[in-house]
Design a protein around this motif. Structure first.
Motif, PDB file in Angstrom:
ATOM      1  N   ILE A 153       0.079   2.940   8.185  1.00  0.00           N
ATOM      2  CA  ILE A 153      -1.037   1.649   7.644  1.00  0.00           C
ATOM      3  C   ILE A 153      -1.027   0.546   8.761  1.00  0.00           C
ATOM      4  O   ILE A 153      -2.035   0.179   8.899  1.00  0.00           O
ATOM      5  CB  ILE A 153      -0.476   0.922   6.256  1.00  0.00           C
ATOM      6  N   VAL A 154       0.462   0.157   9.368  1.00  0.00           N
ATOM      7  CA  VAL A 154       0.407  -0.627  10.379  1.00  0.00           C
ATOM      8  C   VAL A 154      -0.329  -0.283  11.556  1.00  0.00           C
ATOM      9  O   VAL A 154      -1.337  -1.066  12.181  1.00  0.00           O
ATOM     10  CB  VAL A 154       1.948  -1.003  10.542  1.00  0.00           C
ATOM     11  N   MET A 155      -0.268   1.242  11.811  1.00  0.00           N
ATOM     12  CA  MET A 155      -1.068   1.603  13.036  1.00  0.00           C
ATOM     13  C   MET A 155      -2.461   1.631  12.620  1.00  0.00           C
ATOM     14  O   MET A 155      -3.210   1.292  13.939  1.00  0.00           O
ATOM     15  CB  MET A 155      -0.550   3.298  13.272  1.00  0.00           C
ATOM     16  N   PHE A 156      -2.875   1.952  11.505  1.00  0.00           N
ATOM     17  CA  PHE A 156      -4.371   1.618  11.326  1.00  0.00           C
ATOM     18  C   PHE A 156      -4.819   0.100  11.776  1.00  0.00           C
ATOM     19  O   PHE A 156      -5.966   0.234  12.426  1.00  0.00           O
ATOM     20  CB  PHE A 156      -4.731   2.162   9.851  1.00  0.00           C
ATOM     21  N   PHE A 157      -4.181  -0.508  11.125  1.00  0.00           N
ATOM     22  CA  PHE A 157      -4.492  -2.021  11.395  1.00  0.00           C
ATOM     23  C   PHE A 157      -4.539  -2.373  12.881  1.00  0.00           C
ATOM     24  O   PHE A 157      -5.462  -3.133  13.424  1.00  0.00           O
ATOM     25  CB  PHE A 157      -3.612  -3.097  10.729  1.00  0.00           C
ATOM     26  N   ASN A 158      -3.656  -1.961  13.645  1.00  0.00           N
ATOM     27  CA  ASN A 158      -3.555  -2.193  14.942  1.00  0.00           C
ATOM     28  C   ASN A 158      -4.418  -1.397  15.802  1.00  0.00           C
ATOM     29  O   ASN A 158      -4.895  -1.928  16.959  1.00  0.00           O
ATOM     30  CB  ASN A 158      -2.011  -1.902  15.591  1.00  0.00           C
ATOM     31  N   ILE A 159      -4.765  -0.131  15.289  1.00  0.00           N
ATOM     32  CA  ILE A 159      -5.852   0.420  16.163  1.00  0.00           C
ATOM     33  C   ILE A 159      -7.331  -0.226  15.905  1.00  0.00           C
ATOM     34  O   ILE A 159      -8.175  -0.519  17.030  1.00  0.00           O
ATOM     35  CB  ILE A 159      -6.179   1.785  15.683  1.00  0.00           C
ATOM     36  N   PHE A 160      -7.478  -0.817  14.874  1.00  0.00           N
ATOM     37  CA  PHE A 160      -8.740  -1.731  14.475  1.00  0.00           C
ATOM     38  C   PHE A 160      -8.636  -2.959  15.498  1.00  0.00           C
ATOM     39  O   PHE A 160      -9.650  -3.356  16.158  1.00  0.00           O
ATOM     40  CB  PHE A 160      -8.778  -2.036  13.208  1.00  0.00           C
ATOM     41  N   PHE A 167       0.761  -1.208   0.068  1.00  0.00           N
ATOM     42  CA  PHE A 167      -0.001   0.118   0.037  1.00  0.00           C
ATOM     43  C   PHE A 167       0.944   1.052   0.110  1.00  0.00           C
ATOM     44  O   PHE A 167       0.376   2.429  -0.509  1.00  0.00           O
ATOM     45  CB  PHE A 167      -0.863   0.204   1.344  1.00  0.00           C
ATOM     46  N   ASP A 168       2.123   1.215   0.611  1.00  0.00           N
ATOM     47  CA  ASP A 168       2.865   2.150   0.623  1.00  0.00           C
ATOM     48  C   ASP A 168       3.410   2.856  -0.609  1.00  0.00           C
ATOM     49  O   ASP A 168       3.436   3.919  -0.996  1.00  0.00           O
ATOM     50  CB  ASP A 168       4.098   1.848   1.588  1.00  0.00           C
ATOM     51  N   LYS A 169       3.396   1.717  -1.720  1.00  0.00           N
ATOM     52  CA  LYS A 169       4.152   1.960  -2.993  1.00  0.00           C
ATOM     53  C   LYS A 169       2.706   2.540  -3.807  1.00  0.00           C
ATOM     54  O   LYS A 169       2.982   3.371  -4.832  1.00  0.00           O
ATOM     55  CB  LYS A 169       4.299   0.833  -3.734  1.00  0.00           C
ATOM     56  N   LYS A 170       1.588   2.411  -3.506  1.00  0.00           N
ATOM     57  CA  LYS A 170       0.388   2.608  -4.292  1.00  0.00           C
ATOM     58  C   LYS A 170      -0.549   3.916  -3.494  1.00  0.00           C
ATOM     59  O   LYS A 170      -1.298   4.385  -4.299  1.00  0.00           O
ATOM     60  CB  LYS A 170      -0.506   1.456  -4.234  1.00  0.00           C
ATOM     61  N   THR A 171      -0.232   4.140  -2.502  1.00  0.00           N
ATOM     62  CA  THR A 171      -0.912   5.457  -1.817  1.00  0.00           C
ATOM     63  C   THR A 171       0.088   6.156  -1.163  1.00  0.00           C
ATOM     64  O   THR A 171       1.481   6.366  -1.024  1.00  0.00           O
ATOM     65  CB  THR A 171      -1.886   4.816  -0.559  1.00  0.00           C
ATOM     66  N   SER A 172      -0.568   7.543  -0.572  1.00  0.00           N
ATOM     67  CA  SER A 172       0.409   8.264   0.121  1.00  0.00           C
ATOM     68  C   SER A 172       0.706   8.201   1.484  1.00  0.00           C
ATOM     69  O   SER A 172       1.336   8.872   2.420  1.00  0.00           O
ATOM     70  CB  SER A 172      -0.275   9.835   0.072  1.00  0.00           C
ATOM     71  N   PHE A 173       0.061   7.066   2.091  1.00  0.00           N
ATOM     72  CA  PHE A 173       0.208   6.693   3.464  1.00  0.00           C
ATOM     73  C   PHE A 173       1.794   6.028   3.615  1.00  0.00           C
ATOM     74  O   PHE A 173       2.029   5.093   2.837  1.00  0.00           O
ATOM     75  CB  PHE A 173      -0.867   5.665   3.876  1.00  0.00           C
TER      76      PHE A 173
END
Length: 285
Positions: free
Chosen positions: A155-162, A144-150
């Motif tokens: 991205i890992v933090m988003f997964f972990n918050i969820f 995702f890092d290669k395809k988005t601005s995040f």
């Protein structure tokens, strides 16, 4: 022939470090975190929740839930990273299965979070340093890092918050807060293991007392100092910029030295990778 032996040595060393890292993570999980219902992030966290709800072995979930990420990563990232990650996850799955019958070392939740975080972080750090990963979500984050601005971290933090939010409804919010403590400690330990305690920092100092500061840094830190010629963009006034490379552990002393001479000095710090003998410290008499 020598190059071939060095290549074999490098491969074997990486394999051993990955296995040792996965073993440490297994200890952190099964001896400290899991018995106290403290979870880790990523696929491991999902596996802990799934194992708790279904009563199936944790090792089974850590492997099965990572398989789709292996397939995606093999096609998108490359086989070397994925093979290292596969070895790490397989070793972790075996490790937690072996250690599962052993009771937790402590029932103090705070101590479990601290020591579990330290040991787990050390294990993950060794694996990352050896070119692998212990979690499939990191593979997704890289893609995702290669395809988005995040960034990968975001991205890992988003997964972990969820994942941690879901754990709050299952284990209770106090366990989620302890999980955050363990996660933060593990994150810091990973940084130390990957970068090294003696991580190099490049420091640039702008001060009117550059001569005194340069002399003090050389005498008290034993580091070589470079003086760069600078000029104010607005004032056009010339000034000296001090450039020096120090270890992470020397930063506090450096700041103290600089601010002792000039409390208004501008100090900028950045992480760097250093090669060459000129970085080595000089003897301090």
């Amino acid at each position: 022939m020598i190059a071939k032996k060095e290549k074999i040595y490098t491969i074997v060393s990486k394999i051993l470090l990955i296995i040792i890292g996965a073993s440490l993570s297994s200890i952190g999980l099964e001896i400290f975190l899991v018995p106290n219902r403290i979870i880790d992030g990523g696929v491991v966290g999902i596996s802990i929740i799934s194992s708790y709800l279904t009563k199936f072995p944790l090792g089974l979930f850590t492997f099965i839930l990572n398989v789709p990420f292996f397939i995606i990563g093999y096609k998108q990232i490359g086989k070397s990273f994925v093979l290292h990650t596969l070895l790490a996850v397989t070793s972790l799955s075996i490790g937690v299965s072996i250690l599962h019958p052993i009771p937790g070392l402590t029932h103090d939740i705070f101590l479990a979070a601290v020591f579990g975080g330290i040991i787990n972080g050390a294990g993950v750090g060794l694996i990352i340093r050896s070119g692998g990963s212990l979690d499939g979500t990191e593979i997704v984050a890289i893609i995702f890092d290669k395809k988005t601005s995040f960034s990968i971290g975001e991205i890992v933090m988003f997964f972990n918050i969820f994942i941690l939010t879901g754990a709050g409804f299952i284990f209770g919010w106090d366990r989620t807060m302890y999980s955050l403590v363990a996660y933060f400690i593990a994150f810091k330990v990973i940084d130390i293991v990957v970068e090294g305690v003696d991580e190099s920092k490049a420091v640039m100092i702008v001060s009117d007392e550059s001569e005194e500061i340069t002399s003090a840094l050389t005498d008290r830190l034993g580091r070589g100092v470079t003086i760069l010629n600078g000029k104010g963009a607005y004032s056009k006034a010339p000034y000296n910029v001090i450039y020096v490379v120090v270890s992470r552990l020397e930063l506090s002393k450096l700041k103290s030295i600089v601010l002792n001479f000039d409390e208004n000095a501008l100090i900028t710090i950045g992480s760097v990778e250093v090669a060459g003998k000129k970085y080595k410290k000089k003897a301090i008499h």
